[in-house]
Enzyme design. Structure first.
Site, PDB file in Angstrom:
ATOM      1  CG  ASP A 283      -1.855   1.121   1.300  1.00 55.14           C
ATOM      2  OD1 ASP A 283      -2.691   1.213   0.394  1.00 55.14           O
ATOM      3  OD2 ASP A 283      -1.764   1.949   2.236  1.00 55.14           O
ATOM      4  CD  GLU A 325      -2.414   2.234  -3.545  1.00 57.28           C
ATOM      5  OE1 GLU A 325      -3.316   3.005  -3.891  1.00 57.28           O
ATOM      6  OE2 GLU A 325      -1.684   2.466  -2.553  1.00 57.28           O
TER       7      GLU A 325
HETATM    8  C1  GLC Z   1      -3.923   3.520  -0.353  1.00 55.96           C
HETATM    9  C2  GLC Z   1      -5.302   2.924  -0.204  1.00 55.96           C
HETATM   10  C3  GLC Z   1      -6.268   3.977   0.243  1.00 55.96           C
HETATM   11  C4  GLC Z   1      -5.791   4.540   1.560  1.00 55.96           C
HETATM   12  C5  GLC Z   1      -4.343   5.022   1.478  1.00 55.96           C
HETATM   13  C6  GLC Z   1      -3.764   5.266   2.823  1.00 55.96           C
HETATM   14  O1  GLC Z   1      -3.875   4.456  -1.360  1.00 55.96           O
HETATM   15  O2  GLC Z   1      -5.706   2.340  -1.416  1.00 55.96           O
HETATM   16  O3  GLC Z   1      -7.568   3.474   0.370  1.00 55.96           O
HETATM   17  O4  GLC Z   1      -6.616   5.590   1.959  1.00 55.96           O
HETATM   18  O5  GLC Z   1      -3.501   4.055   0.865  1.00 55.96           O
HETATM   19  O6  GLC Z   1      -3.479   4.051   3.462  1.00 55.96           O
END
Ligand code: GLC
Length: 648
Positions: A283, A325
């Site tokens: 993430d 991500e």
């Molecule tokens: C990522 C997740 C998102 C979250 C962010 C902070 O982008 O997909 O939903 O708010 O991280 O953890």
């Protein structure tokens, strides 16, 4: 490269840990030796100046050995099978679904009874949205983790998760979980210790006595949630200090300039690896390194951390693939696959966020030129890595592609983005879409878009107005969007509910833990009674489900769709139609997508562009055979329809 001191040290450690060099552990030893220099040099790049660097390197090596020794024999066998296939994840046979366990079906136990549903649809890969402990009301959908190793009671237990994983593997399915690397919840044990004045744990975060340094950071750091969480620091009265909180004020950024943090989190990664996770979604990796005077996003050392993680994982758990991500600018996304010496040695997957946003662009404008202008960057993805392709996920849609791409298509970038935002927020006159702006920045007017696939494609308004033609068009748009991302190369990831055309869910507005975040409008609560409508051919649910099912099954049959960098975009014979060809030694699949609300015409010459002279073309989607006509005749594609033409 052989490094005497390093390899000696590893030999001693392996012997000490009773690793069987000549027997069952031989592949592990080989992987260790092969990756050792990379591990050492990446580690030094990050921590050479740290006073504990040397001692902690020993701990890092030991963490890798522990991970391997704790890895279940069945997982080691799975590692061997996967690595034997060479890039197992490039396959056209994998289709994913991302879901919230509680909103999908309640809990993990019930989820393991739903495998027939996934089978019926064709989904064989599940991404469970965060299931580890996270404080209710301050959880950011689970992305504020208070215990990385305890399954939140709402979902069940660690044992339930393990049982589910075993069941998935028995049924030839894959599992993806998140590692929330960038931050912890303020209720995590490390944060609590830091609040109570423990200086060792204060160093796990970016904590400051006063606003002097935070103010300097704030000059160059953008805000992620400017409406609900402005600024990048939060005052903590318990210890009278300021802590960095890039996302919400309850999400404390971890300090990776401290090697202890790296080693702790690597150990957590191995904990997930040894639960049997096949793909780990890292993430928010763009944020993991901070440096004064920068945006603190996409910094070179963030890549060094990811590379180090990748090399360590390749030694102890080689079957585990990593997904970064990184929802950032197109050029920056590519860097998460690694470059230079580390090409295809960083993240195995990234989200195809640019392509996703560009499909929404084309759908709103009926014009595919911006999408085409971006491809020379998207196509730079190295061989051996792949995309997660998607149209919607739990997050907002950011129009993150570059202004020059918009200008190249002949539009004014500011006006173009403004139009897209108004179109999807449903405020542009006659827009069929029903979404909302997310995180509007009052200073820059920048905003992203929330809304479910179906609502953004017009289904919600069409159903409200009982307009049968509009319903028909919106269903076509839903399938068009999915089809384009299913065949472009990479693993398609369906967001749960989209396979049935779920429209926005406004119940979040009455929950104070969610009402400040309109991303919840597109995170539906599944109604399994409503889902039964898939058996009734007259329903929207049936049509969307059936079409999604067909797309998956066509994809599985066509090996040419596997991501072997065998994609070529076609000349835009018609700006309303996006076309690409997927090819291998024996198949050429021409895919055309009409983004216009009228029929579009494409010259048959398009099928000869690659030098072939086909006589017939078989559309896998409509199951219809065409005779390829002369250049002055056309293939006609109905409004928001598409063709998947295999030529002979
Ligand atoms: C990522 C997740 C998102 C979250 C962010 C902070 O982008 O997909 O939903 O708010 O991280 O953890």
């Amino acid at each position: 490269m052989y490094k005497h001191e390093l390899h000696n040290r590893i030999n001693t450690l392996l012997q000490h840990n009773k690793i069987d060099f000549a027997g069952e552990d031989i592949s592990f030893v080989t992987r260790f030796i092969a990756n050792a220099t990379a591990v050492e040099s990446l580690y030094e790049e990050l921590y050479v100046k740290h006073p504990l660097a040397k001692a902690l390197f020993e701990q890092l090596l030991q963490t890798i050995i522990n991970a391997y020794q704790q890895r279940d024999a069945s997982l080691k066998k799975r590692d061997t099978e996967k690595t034997g296939k060479d890039h197992w994840f490039l396959s056209n046979e994998i289709t994913g679904m991302s879901l919230y366990v509680d909103r999908f079906c309640g809990n993990l136990k019930t989820l393991s009874t739903k495998t027939n549903y996934f089978k019926q649809l064709g989904v064989n890969f599940l991404h469970l949205m965060p299931v580890f402990e996270s404080p209710a009301g301050e959880s950011d959908g689970g992305y504020a983790v208070s215990d990385f190793r305890k399954v939140d009671e709402r979902f069940g237990t660690l044992n339930d998760l393990q049982k589910l994983r075993k069941k998935l593997h028995e049924e030839d399915m894959y599992l993806m979980l998140d590692i929330v690397l960038n931050h912890t919840s303020h209720k995590h044990e490390w944060a609590i210790k830091a609040k109570n004045g423990d200086t060792q744990y204060q160093q796990y975060f970016y904590m400051y006595e006063n606003r002097f340094i935070p103010d300097q950071f704030d000059v160059t750091m953008p805000e992620i949630f400017p409406e609900s969480a402005p600024g990048n620091f939060t005052y903590i009265p318990e210890c009278d200090k300021w802590v960095m909180t890039v996302f919400h004020n309850y999400q404390w950024d971890l300090n990776y300039s401290n090697p202890l943090v790296f080693i702790e989190m690597l150990d957590t990664i191995f904990f997930y690896a040894n639960l049997g996770v096949d793909i780990l979604r890292i993430d928010a990796p763009a944020f993991i390194w901070k440096q004064l005077g920068t945006t603190c996003q996409n910094l070179p050392k963030a890549h060094t951390i990811l590379r180090l993680i990748k090399q360590c994982v390749a030694i102890a758990a080689p079957g585990l693939a990593l997904l970064g991500e990184a929802i950032v600018a197109p050029k920056e996304i590519m860097k998460y696959f690694g470059n230079g010496l580390y090409t295809a040695r960083e993240c195995d997957f990234a989200y195809n966020a640019t392509q996703m946003a560009l499909q929404w662009d084309a759908l709103a404008t009926g014009d595919t030129r911006v999408m085409l202008a971006a491809q020379h960057e998207i196509l730079q993805k190295p061989f051996g890595t792949t995309w997660i392709n998607y149209t919607r996920c739990h997050d907002d849609i950011g129009l993150g592609y570059d202004d020059y791409m918009i200008r190249q298509a002949g539009f004014d970038a500011y006006e173009h983005r403004k139009y897209l935002k108004e179109y999807y927020a449903g405020t542009f006159p006659n827009s069929p879409a029903k979404g909302a702006l997310f995180s509007v920045n009052p200073k820059t007017q920048d905003a992203r878009i929330s809304g479910s696939l179906a609502s953004l494609c017009g289904l919600e308004k069409a159903l409200d107005q009982q307009d049968s033609y509009a319903i028909e068009l919106s269903i076509r748009k839903i399938i068009l969007m999915q089809a384009m991302s299913f065949f472009i190369g990479g693993v398609p990831m369906i967001f749960y509910g989209d396979e049935l055309g779920y429209t926005n869910d406004y119940s979040y507005l009455s929950d104070p833990g969610k009402s400040y975040d309109n991303r919840w409008m597109h995170r539906p609560i599944i109604d399994w009674d409503k889902n039964k409508r898939i058996d009734d051919a007259s329903t929207v649910e049936h049509r969307v489900f059936n079409a999604t099912q067909n797309l998956i099954s066509i994809r599985k049959k066509l090996a040419v769709v596997a991501d072997h960098k065998n994609l070529r975009w076609l000349t835009p014979y018609n700006i309303h139609v996006a076309g690409y060809v997927r090819s291998n030694a024996d198949t050429q699949l021409f895919c055309f997508f009409n983004f216009q609300n009228k029929a579009s015409f494409v010259t048959w010459y398009a099928l000869r562009e690659t030098g072939l002279r086909p006589y017939t073309a078989y559309d896998h989607w409509k199951q219809k055979k065409y005779t390829v006509g002369p250049d002055h005749e056309y293939l006609v594609i109905e409004p928001y329809e598409f063709c998947l033409l295999e030529v002979k």
